[in-house]
Design an enzyme around this catalytic site. Sequence first.
Site: not given
Length: 199
Positions: A81-82
């Site tokens: 996840d960013t």
Amino acid sequence: MIENPLVKKLKDYKLILASGSPRRKRFFEDLGMTFEIRLKPIDEIYPEELKGSEISEYLSELKASAFKGLLKSREILVTSDTVVWHNNESLAKASNKDEAAEMLHKLSNSWHEVITSVTLTTLSAQKTISSSTKVKFSELSDNEIDFYIKQDQPFDKAGGYGIQEWLGAIAIESIEGSYNNVVGLPTHLVYKTLMDMVD
């Protein structure tokens, strides 16, 4: 013939990428890996008190939890996840033109932090790694923002932009840290962690 060190290390393992991102898929191809894509939809909701890397780590591990009981021996699951963190606020994926424009106006002429967390999961172990990159945008005009959104429609990207696209070419004044991390995967850390995980 000299073998790719990571391919040699993982020759008895199956790598599973739980991401529909074409950028992350490309990174694994660039690493020379054979892998399978498996997707499990989840609601990307996190506790409000989390900040910065706490958010990306929580969501990366949440994505891994969707595969609980489904992994087999010698399978390695990769979830990630960013988060784009700006002025103590997380800028998630824009769902429409107005949201993307609002985010880019916030990022204009300022620094922000791009944090990517990656969770590597096997039947017997789980490890989450995170990488942070600081990015400085020049001042963006309304015309530049409107043109970029119309041309590239960055609605699947945290912060409403892709560094590898037109906006990245014209607006980034400075970057401190991993470029690949901003694109979507800290490949240097993923490589090292995979090498260390397997005996």
